[in-house]
Design a protein around this motif. Sequence first.
Motif, PDB file in Angstrom:
ATOM      1  N   GLY A 575     -29.288  59.551 -29.463  1.00 45.41           N
ATOM      2  CA  GLY A 575     -30.239  60.244 -28.606  1.00 45.41           C
ATOM      3  C   GLY A 575     -30.207  61.746 -28.809  1.00 45.41           C
ATOM      4  O   GLY A 575     -31.251  62.414 -28.869  1.00 45.41           O
ATOM      5  N   ASN A 579     -33.217  64.242 -30.635  1.00 48.06           N
ATOM      6  CA  ASN A 579     -33.800  65.432 -30.008  1.00 48.06           C
ATOM      7  C   ASN A 579     -33.678  66.656 -30.916  1.00 48.06           C
ATOM      8  O   ASN A 579     -34.603  67.466 -31.016  1.00 48.06           O
ATOM      9  CB  ASN A 579     -33.103  65.730 -28.676  1.00 48.06           C
ATOM     10  N   PRO A 630     -29.318  63.755 -23.779  1.00 43.22           N
ATOM     11  CA  PRO A 630     -30.555  63.203 -24.363  1.00 43.22           C
ATOM     12  C   PRO A 630     -31.721  63.156 -23.383  1.00 43.22           C
ATOM     13  O   PRO A 630     -32.858  63.488 -23.745  1.00 43.22           O
ATOM     14  CB  PRO A 630     -30.126  61.798 -24.802  1.00 43.22           C
TER      15      PRO A 630
END
Length: 717
Positions: A575, A579, A630
């Motif tokens: 996660g 990003n 995340p």
Amino acid sequence: MRRRLFVAVLLSSAVALTPTMSSAAQAPHAAPAFAYPQAKRVDVVETQFGVPVADPYRWLENDVRNDPEVANWVEAENKVTDAFLQTLPLRGFFKQRMTALYDYERYGLPVKKGGHYFYQHNTGLQNQSVLFVRDGLSGEPRQLIDPNGWSKDGATALAEWTPSDDGKLLAYSVQDGGTDWRTVRVMDVATGKLRTDELKWLKYSGGVAWAKDGTGFFYSRYPAPVAEATFQNATLNHRIYFHKLGTPQAADRLIYATAASPKLNHYVQVSDDGRWLVISTSEAGDENDVHVIDLRKQGLKPIALFTGRKNQWAYVGNDGMRFYFATDKDAPLKRVAAVDVGRAGATEATVVPEAKEALSDVSMIGGKLIASYLVDAKSEARVYSLTGNKLSTIDLPGIGTVGGFYGKSTDPETFFSFTSFNRPTTIYRYDTASGQESAWAEPKLTFDPETISVEQQFYQSKDGTKVPMFIVRKKGTSGPAPTLLYGYGGFNISVTPSFNPANIAWIERGGVYALANIRGGAEYGNAWHDGGRLANKQNVFDDFISAGEYLKAHGIAAPKGLAAIGRSNGGLLVGAVTNERPDLFDAVSPGVGVMDMLRFDKFTAGRYWVDDYGHPDKEGDFKTLLTYSPYHNIKGGKAYPALIAVTADTDDRVVPGHSFKYIAKLQATEGTGSAPHLIRIDTRSGHGSGKPITKIIEEYSDVYSFLGHFTGLDSTR
């Protein structure tokens, strides 16, 4: 060690074809537009250390079993995901090939008690392995427990099991639907009949410790939780009890507790000679206290050996009053030390000094010490005398992972397992007197391991740190290929070579599997762990991103063919890096991930993780956590890769609300691209342990077909 409870290694399966340069480099398929379920937004904004933090999907933290609105959202999300998965050409292939690859005979490590050998066995596609016993090493196998009939869906599992010292009784744990909670029953080994004993509310306890005379056992448990909070509330007030056979649990005698420190956890062992109770106490990290109790004396008064929780002390065994421990005190790569408990004020002394490699485990067998080391994340087993003289190195079949060497300190034999990326687990018997080893249970394979290449390469991370990475692919593969990159990076856990049928299926189809031994683990001792936790957590993400860049730059991964996958702490990893670098990855799958780094400590096991992540209620830690959480760092204006998150309704290790909130926000955020952002939510399933093979195959055929679709794997021929 408690750390190992937070890692779930799920297996899977696979077929065979080699990609060409042109087919492997093809662009991923275009994704259709998606009509995601509408998740309501709530006005929740909390100011922490002067920073307003919005949490618009807080309601998705509610238990799906108790909240109809969450249940409806889950159902709607699964419908969207299922509809898309049905269109994937690789889904049927993976399910068929994984089923074939899983269909091989498997054995667990034998446990010897009173001349009886207990072990688990699976014929191939049984949802749960069956427990057998032999009278003597070559005796006829006799079935003791077959959990496959315990539930229609195969999701009720046999968890921990412990025979009594004479092998006449067996205490075993039942795990239902993937939860971490355990119920303990007791069986008469000769007749197979159950006794009346039934104990509840064991969790993270590692089984029971039998008294030498077999009249009962020691165990640790939590108080019974409030019914509606069984799968969500943090666990407190861990206590050690003695259960006398034939009596109700309510009559169990309290042995050890720390009422003034309810966050402490206590784990109990009985020494091989039956005289000593060894109690290990920890809170959030690996650092622990050790107390011992002389069971021959009245009053059961604990004797403190190591206190202050400043170091790690893993009990190895004892020779009379001389107790052996593996410790990191003054030894970041660990050493073996001994202390005389019969001498007041005695200090520990080094037996086996710290080596250049990380010490991962130690056993006392046949009057010797068997120590397992990690040499660049690969196992090596060395034999020492009780005075620390090196006697030999045990021959291993190659690059892989060794485990086991369990048994009593006086046993003339022990068993160990060996596995690698292209080798399913083989069980070996080791004669401690002669040093000879022999295969005790070797699986018949459903593929040719010689067609699979296993190599190790090293790459530089962002700060120049050299990081090892295993590369697994078909021999003769040339040119870039669709590549799965796996990582974990946390909790002092080493990720070493292991067999996974799903990865074999991916490789046979023409893909590459890569495992990066990023910081945060124990591959190189405490420094490697410390380099990837707390304020240094960004190093974990940098290591993983650098691995992906290396794979593409060196022509291993296809230019549009890199997938990232990880579970639990590895789900957080996927996660976070998605990003940070959505352009690097072409498909990702964060599984059962820790996605809300500001509230992880409020649920079930989350409070244990502050040693790695930090405390969200401390300003310095809060600011660090907010930089990579995340859930909080999803932003529009950049195209995210195709993503399939994975979680389960009964995951009470990393509660599914983490993934629910994350995917709801990702789906609702504008400007994240047209690739699908889906979630697969399993039912009657938890964090990973006890999961039936049918569910494992279904999950990984879904995930691998999704990742393969967006990395060009389904076009390799």
